[in-house]
Design an enzyme around this catalytic site. Structure first.
Site, short mmCIF file in Angstrom:
data_model
loop_
_atom_site.label_atom_id
_atom_site.label_comp_id
_atom_site.label_asym_id
_atom_site.label_seq_id
_atom_site.Cartn_x
_atom_site.Cartn_y
_atom_site.Cartn_z
N ASP A 170 9.49 35.17 27.54
CA ASP A 170 8.00 35.16 26.94
C ASP A 170 6.98 34.58 27.52
O ASP A 170 5.99 34.59 27.07
CB ASP A 170 8.17 34.62 25.33
N TYR A 259 5.13 28.23 35.89
CA TYR A 259 6.35 27.53 36.00
C TYR A 259 6.42 27.08 37.53
O TYR A 259 7.16 26.23 38.02
CB TYR A 259 7.43 28.04 35.52
C1 G6P Z 1 8.52 29.06 27.48
C2 G6P Z 1 9.47 29.62 28.35
C3 G6P Z 1 11.10 29.51 27.70
C4 G6P Z 1 11.33 28.14 27.43
C5 G6P Z 1 10.17 27.66 26.36
C6 G6P Z 1 10.16 26.07 26.35
O1 G6P Z 1 8.59 30.01 26.13
O2 G6P Z 1 9.34 31.02 28.56
O3 G6P Z 1 11.86 30.01 28.75
O4 G6P Z 1 12.24 27.83 26.92
O5 G6P Z 1 8.74 27.80 26.92
O6 G6P Z 1 9.43 25.78 25.43
P1 G6P Z 1 9.53 24.14 24.67
O7 G6P Z 1 8.77 24.07 23.61
O8 G6P Z 1 10.99 24.00 24.26
O9 G6P Z 1 9.29 23.13 25.73
MN MN Z 2 11.29 31.71 29.75
#
Ligand code: G6P
Ligand code: MN
Length: 449
Positions: A170, A259
């Site tokens: 996402d 990222y």
């Molecule tokens: C985004 C990335 C995901 C990831 C998430 C982490 O949505 O696309 O791959 O898992 O961020 O978010 P968090 O709130 O768990 O750090």
């Molecule tokens: Mn992701």
């Protein structure tokens, strides 16, 4: 349309209510007869079962709910599996983040060596699960967003080349939503050209249908001049979007995936981290605590009006993919697929993230039909090779390949630190990883004895 059964793999996750409520909001577009929560952690699964039972009743949904740790019950006859499994949970994520940080390297769940540690765990549990799905529900679609996605997808490509799976992330939607929020665009009007690996890519063009032109140059100017409005983000994500602005100032030709900052500005990321309190701690104190508190409220029948789970954007992106399959809609999404020429000057057996149409047959990738620049290609080639070596290490149970993967990772400055971190990860991951064998050193010892 006949009613469908869906299975949420990793049912205990804090994302589950949002996904399920989003599915149910689709009404006759996505009629549901049964929802199954599957998780190997019975406590977390049951907690989520309690929350969902409450939410289903609250919103008047006539749907059967099954909560199970048994893969046969979870998958037999299901139509869709939404996979968000996280092998080792937040407890292991904490190690992924903190161990590299101890050595002054980026500690992140999907990037750098933390991502490799998580990748080794994910491959083991995800492939085991896909084996069950092949056995009990060979016709079902797996909609996968288990991280780290490039590594997981590469392992599935090798072991189950014909399984019905869509690998989605996402993050590009997250970036586009930030553009909407900050500058008033409507991302539904975007036709985006994007290429990369998962969590490692760039936009090449953002054609805005309402303006009839590519608005990526305009977006880049706005980001350089005023930046994102990060007021809707928590502190960690706000920081991530701020760093993205630095990336754009240094490399203004393309809009990058945020990222990439873990690879290009590892120094700044590390300087900003608290090695004793990382994102995993934030989530344990936030999302996971919320689950426990919600279960307590339901059990004690108090403060029910404060339960605020609802359908959301994260849920919608994955549900929209399911709808595009079900109704053969040919909607367009960024998906993670074998390259096979989509990016012409990148190795064909890479797993890449590019725009795809999704229909009843699954994902149909769109070819870029244009080479990518050397700067991006060089970064991606090193990353692909490092990830492939890690997947080799997994299948061959090879310490040597794992060391090569760790050394090649672009957050790592030398072999000594790669080896030290690899050895620590082997220790803390235990049976979450396959056993890595040091054939090379055994031969060496024999020769020298
Ligand atoms: C985004 C990335 C995901 C990831 C998430 C982490 O949505 O696309 O791959 O898992 O961020 O978010 P968090 O709130 O768990 O750090
Ligand atoms: Mn992701």
């Amino acid at each position: 349309m006949d009613k469908k059964t869906i299975t949420i793999a990793g049912g205990g996750s804090g994302y589950t209510p949002g996904i399920i409520l989003t599915v149910l909001e689709q009404g006759s577009q996505f009629p549901i007869k049964e929802i199954r929560l599957y998780d190997i952690d019975p406590i977390r699964n049951c907690d989520m079962g309690i929350i969902l039972e409450y939410l289903l009743k609250r919103d008047g949904h006539d749907v059967n709910l099954v909560v199970t740790e048994d893969p046969k019950l979870a998958f037999s006859g299901t139509d869709f599996i939404f996979s968000q499994i996280r092998a080792g949970g937040m407890e292991m994520r904490e190690y992924d983040e903190k161990i590299p940080l101890k050595y002054g390297l980026v500690g992140q769940e999907t990037c750098g060596l933390g991502g490799f540690s998580y990748g080794m765990r994910s491959m083991k549990s995800f492939l085991e699960m896909v084996g069950y799905i092949q056995k009990y529900a060979p016709e079902a679609w797996i909609l996968n967003y288990t991280n780290p996605e490039s590594i997981v997808s590469e392992s599935v490509r090798r072991q189950f080349p014909s399984i019905k799976i869509i690998n989605a992330c996402d993050m590009t939607i997250g970036i586009e939503e930030m553009l909407e929020h900050s500058f008033g665009y409507n991302r539904k009007k975007f036709i985006s050209q994007y290429y990369g690996l998962n969590h490692f890519g760039w936009y090449r063009e953002i054609y805005d249908v309402s303006k009839g032109k590519d608005i990526m140059p305009e977006i880049i100017n706005k980001l350089i001049e005023t930046g994102f409005d990060i007021s809707i983000q928590d502190a960690s994500w706000g920081q991530a979007f701020k760093l993205m602005e630095s990336m754009i100032k240094d490399f203004p030709t393309n809009l990058p995936n945020n990222y990439l900052e873990y690879y290009l500005y590892g120094n700044r990321v590390v300087a900003h981290e608290d090695p004793n309190y990382t994102r995993a701690n934030e989530i344990m104190d936030g999302r996971l605590t919320k689950i426990k508190e919600t279960v307590a409220k339901i059990k004690e029948n108090r403060d029910l009006d404060t339960i605020d789970y609802q359908g959301n954007g994260h849920g919608l992106y994955i549900v929209e993919i399911a709808l595009s399959i079900l109704h053969n809609k040919n909607d367009r999404f960024m998906l993670i697929v074998p390259n096979k020429g989509a990016i012409p000057n990148l190795r064909q057996d890479a797993v890449v993230e590019v725009p795809c149409y999704v229909n009843a047959k699954g994902a149909e990738p769109i070819s870029l039909r244009q080479d990518i620049p050397d700067f991006h290609k060089g970064l991606m080639e090193a990353q692909v090779a490092a990830e492939k070596l890690l997947v080799d290490a997994f299948f061959e149970q090879s310490y040597q390949k794992a060391l090569e993967a760790f050394t090649l990772n672009q957050t790592v400055p030398n072999v000594d630190v790669a080896k030290a971190i690899l050895d620590e990860f082997i220790q803390v991951n235990g049976d979450y990883w396959v056993e890595l064998k040091k054939e090379g050193s055994a031969v060496y010892e024999l020769v020298n004895s």
